[in-house]
Motif scaffolding. Structure first.
Motif, PDB file in Angstrom:
ATOM      1  N   GLY A  32       1.032  -1.508   0.001  1.00 31.04           N
ATOM      2  CA  GLY A  32      -0.481  -0.110   0.105  1.00 31.04           C
ATOM      3  C   GLY A  32       0.682   1.363  -0.246  1.00 31.04           C
ATOM      4  O   GLY A  32       1.937   1.221  -0.709  1.00 31.04           O
ATOM      5  N   ILE A  33       0.691   1.782   0.904  1.00 34.58           N
ATOM      6  CA  ILE A  33       1.316   3.719   1.191  1.00 34.58           C
ATOM      7  C   ILE A  33       2.649   2.998   1.566  1.00 34.58           C
ATOM      8  O   ILE A  33       3.264   4.506   1.922  1.00 34.58           O
ATOM      9  N   THR A  34       2.969   2.495   1.984  1.00 35.20           N
ATOM     10  CA  THR A  34       4.230   2.419   3.196  1.00 35.20           C
ATOM     11  C   THR A  34       5.285   3.119   2.597  1.00 35.20           C
ATOM     12  O   THR A  34       6.045   3.409   3.773  1.00 35.20           O
ATOM     13  N   LYS A  35       5.483   2.500   1.317  1.00 36.36           N
ATOM     14  CA  LYS A  35       6.888   2.701   0.768  1.00 36.36           C
ATOM     15  C   LYS A  35       6.873   4.397   0.778  1.00 36.36           C
ATOM     16  O   LYS A  35       8.159   5.421   0.370  1.00 36.36           O
ATOM     17  N   ASP A  36       5.691   5.387  -0.029  1.00 33.43           N
ATOM     18  CA  ASP A  36       4.944   6.946  -0.247  1.00 33.43           C
ATOM     19  C   ASP A  36       5.688   7.158   0.749  1.00 33.43           C
ATOM     20  O   ASP A  36       6.037   8.058   1.498  1.00 33.43           O
ATOM     21  N   LEU A  37       5.152   6.404   2.034  1.00 30.03           N
ATOM     22  CA  LEU A  37       4.620   7.306   3.529  1.00 30.03           C
ATOM     23  C   LEU A  37       6.505   7.666   3.934  1.00 30.03           C
ATOM     24  O   LEU A  37       7.074   8.443   4.689  1.00 30.03           O
TER      25      LEU A  37
END
Length: 262
Positions: free
Chosen positions: A187-192
């Motif tokens: 999910g958004i883990t990398k972007d976050l």
């Protein structure tokens, strides 16, 4: 973005924020459920955003008929003041075309609220692990440089493995490209994580390699690792270290097979 449920907005200064990423198996969300339910945390507000799929339902942590009909939404904030802990529970998927915007909103809120650190609970597809990621257990962690300075020694003591960077084209002998961070299904883990590095925020991520299915055992594994780090259950009023399963979990796999089918 944050809307307080109280007349005066709560102060999050110095609090630790725990939040899930909507990822494979929903492991992070299930783990966050266990934290909120076990610690009896209080809802202090919700997130108003067009980046999440709209959702409304009954109280997932109802203790009886009296509070079961409370209306709850897609993203809510719970706190435990004595532990200086806040949980942002996200219950619906991030709209794909707005994931970048959502990450920016979250990092902006974290920064303006004065959280001392943020822990993202996440997961990644087990079947897409690189050869080196097959070594050791299924748990991995990521930390921004700011948090690594403070918690690096604790990670060594716990014996946890940092999320490995992998080649852009694994398996090719002549691949000389710089290893990169890849979290398939995360999910958004990398972007976050990337945005938090740019904003110099103290953010860490705990994630498990897993597969879709009955991910309740994975949730217990993840939340137990979280407790090993943050010592959530060590308070004198907690008693035995035991996680309380919320009432909403009785419907994790639906309401059963209708007898009329037979």
């Amino acid at each position: 973005m944050f809307v307080s449920a109280e007349s005066s907005p709560p102060s999050f200064t110095g609090f630790t924020l725990v939040m899930p990423a909507v990822a494979v198996g929903n492991v992070g969300q299930l783990a966050a459920d266990l934290v909120v339910s076990t610690l009896g945390m209080t809802r202090v507000g919700y997130m108003h955003t067009d980046c999440l799929v709209p959702l409304a339902g009954n109280n997932p942590y109802a203790a009886g008929a009296k509070d079961a009909e409370e209306l709850h939404t897609a993203a809510e904030v719970y706190t435990s003041a004595d532990r200086k802990l806040a949980v942002l529970q996200i219950r619906s998927p991030v709209i794909q075309t707005r994931s970048k915007k959502f990450c920016k909103l979250i990092t902006s809120w974290i920064k303006s609220s004065g959280f001392s650190r943020t822990v993202v609970l996440s997961s990644s597809h087990a079947y897409q692990r690189d050869d080196q990621q097959l070594q050791g257990g299924p748990l991995r962690y990521l930390m921004t440089p700011g948090l690594l300075k403070v918690c690096g020694d604790a990670m060594k003591e716990l014996g946890w493995r940092e999320m490995e960077r992998i080649p852009a084209f694994p398996g090719l002998p002549d691949d000389s490209s710089e290893p990169r961070l890849s979290i398939p299904g995360g999910g958004i883990t990398k972007d976050l994580y990337t945005d938090s590095c740019l904003e110099d925020l103290s953010l860490g991520a705990l994630l498990l390699f897993c597969s879709e299915g009955d991910n309740v055992p994975d949730a217990f594994t993840l939340v137990n690792h979280l407790d090993d780090w943050l010592h959530l259950l060590d308070g004198p009023s907690q008693g035995p270290s035991r996680w309380k399963i919320p009432t909403s979990w009785t419907l994790l796999f639906g309401s059963g097979i209708p007898p009329a089918l037979f």
